[in-house]
Design an enzyme around this catalytic site. Structure first.
Site, PDB file in Angstrom:
ATOM      1  N   ARG A  93       0.847  -1.193   0.000  1.00  0.00           N
ATOM      2  CA  ARG A  93       0.000   0.000   0.000  1.00  0.00           C
ATOM      3  C   ARG A  93       0.882   1.242   0.000  1.00  0.00           C
ATOM      4  NH1 ARG A  93      -3.745   0.234   5.084  1.00  0.00           N
ATOM      5  NH2 ARG A  93      -4.530  -1.638   4.035  1.00  0.00           N
ATOM      6  N   HIS A 138       1.539  -2.244   5.697  1.00  0.00           N
ATOM      7  CA  HIS A 138       1.358  -2.539   4.270  1.00  0.00           C
ATOM      8  C   HIS A 138       2.381  -1.806   3.408  1.00  0.00           C
ATOM      9  CE1 HIS A 138      -2.424  -4.883   4.026  1.00  0.00           C
ATOM     10  NE2 HIS A 138      -2.784  -4.221   5.111  1.00  0.00           N
ATOM     11  N   ASP A 145      -3.768  -8.523   3.145  1.00  0.00           N
ATOM     12  CA  ASP A 145      -5.129  -8.733   3.640  1.00  0.00           C
ATOM     13  C   ASP A 145      -5.795  -9.786   2.761  1.00  0.00           C
ATOM     14  OD1 ASP A 145      -4.699  -6.708   5.471  1.00  0.00           O
ATOM     15  OD2 ASP A 145      -5.773  -5.186   4.315  1.00  0.00           O
ATOM     16  N   GLU A 203      -7.891  -7.754  13.322  1.00  0.00           N
ATOM     17  CA  GLU A 203      -8.395  -7.934  11.958  1.00  0.00           C
ATOM     18  C   GLU A 203      -8.100  -9.365  11.503  1.00  0.00           C
ATOM     19  OE1 GLU A 203      -7.596  -3.299  10.537  1.00  0.00           O
ATOM     20  OE2 GLU A 203      -6.346  -4.923   9.734  1.00  0.00           O
ATOM     21  N   HIS A 206      -5.723  -9.817   8.286  1.00  0.00           N
ATOM     22  CA  HIS A 206      -4.466  -9.059   8.184  1.00  0.00           C
ATOM     23  C   HIS A 206      -3.280  -9.894   8.664  1.00  0.00           C
ATOM     24  CE1 HIS A 206      -2.294  -5.027   8.760  1.00  0.00           C
ATOM     25  NE2 HIS A 206      -1.505  -5.894   9.375  1.00  0.00           N
TER      26      HIS A 206
END
Length: 224
Positions: A93, A138, A145, A203, A206
């Site tokens: 990301r 990320h 994910d 999460e 994740h």
């Protein structure tokens, strides 16, 4: 062939090569190593908690560090024996995407996707509750994910909550689920942990590669 034709071809090749994305050393396209991997990169489209495409996602391509990709390849191979596969929602990301999230979180009037992604959380609390941060693992390139799918139908296994749902139901330790949902989460957790990843307790989707390269480095090249 005339000299000007050679020059034209050379110039064309130069322009083409300059337009091709050059990934930083150690990064790869996951599909080059796992051709059958299923992608649904949420931040490239509008089905995400912001409701718009996110800065830095210029193509639906999945990028990770080479070690993380090889670990994911092993996880996919292990699941394939059960006719189960991995679907990726997000991987590398860019920092500019994280910055986009921060700007969005500060605009308390923008609650377009609240009902779907954070119905029980006040937007003003997203930073305090660590759903939004100034830096993301990320951006180091070894966090991914994911969920699980049936390989024959591509249908997602029921995990009890949707991806990126902000709430306790998304915690790995949450137990108020059906037996099937708990089984599916256990399969995902065990498979990823057995193949070199560690989870993030809040999460279920994740995972970060243990011993990741580029730890505490935050890259900003676009996904293209």
């Amino acid at each position: 062939m005339h000299t000007f034709q050679y020059l034209f071809i050379a110039l064309t090749l130069l322009l083409f090569n300059s337009s091709v994305t050059q990934l930083p050393k150690g990064f790869v396209y996951v599909s080059d190593y796992i051709p059958e991997i299923t992608l649904e990169l949420r931040y490239f489209g509008t089905n995400n908690f912001v409701g718009t495409p996110i800065d830095g996602y210029e193509a639906e391509k999945c990028i990770l560090s080479l070690p993380a990709t090889k670990a994911l390849q092993k996880a996919q191979a292990a699941l394939k024996k059960q006719n189960i596969g991995i679907k990726i929602f997000d991987a590398y990301r860019p920092q500019r995407a994280v910055d986009h999230f921060r700007r969005w979180a500060r605009n308390l009037n923008d609650t377009l996707m609240k009902k779907q992604f954070y119905p029980d959380v006040a937007k003003k609390d997203l930073f305090k509750l660590e759903y939004i941060a100034t830096k993301s693992r990320h951006s180091s390139g070894s966090t991914v994910d994911v969920t699980l799918i049936h390989l024959d139908t591509k249908e997602e296994l029921d995990m009890g909550s949707s991806y990126d749902f902000f709430g306790k139901i998304s915690w790995v330790s949450y137990q108020e689920l059906t037996k099937a949902q708990l089984h599916n989460r256990k399969l995902l957790q065990e498979t990823m942990l057995q193949n070199g990843f560690r989870n993030y307790p809040q999460e279920w989707w994740h995972f970060t590669l243990r011993g990741e390269p580029n730890r505490n480095q935050y890259f900003d090249f676009p996904v293209q």
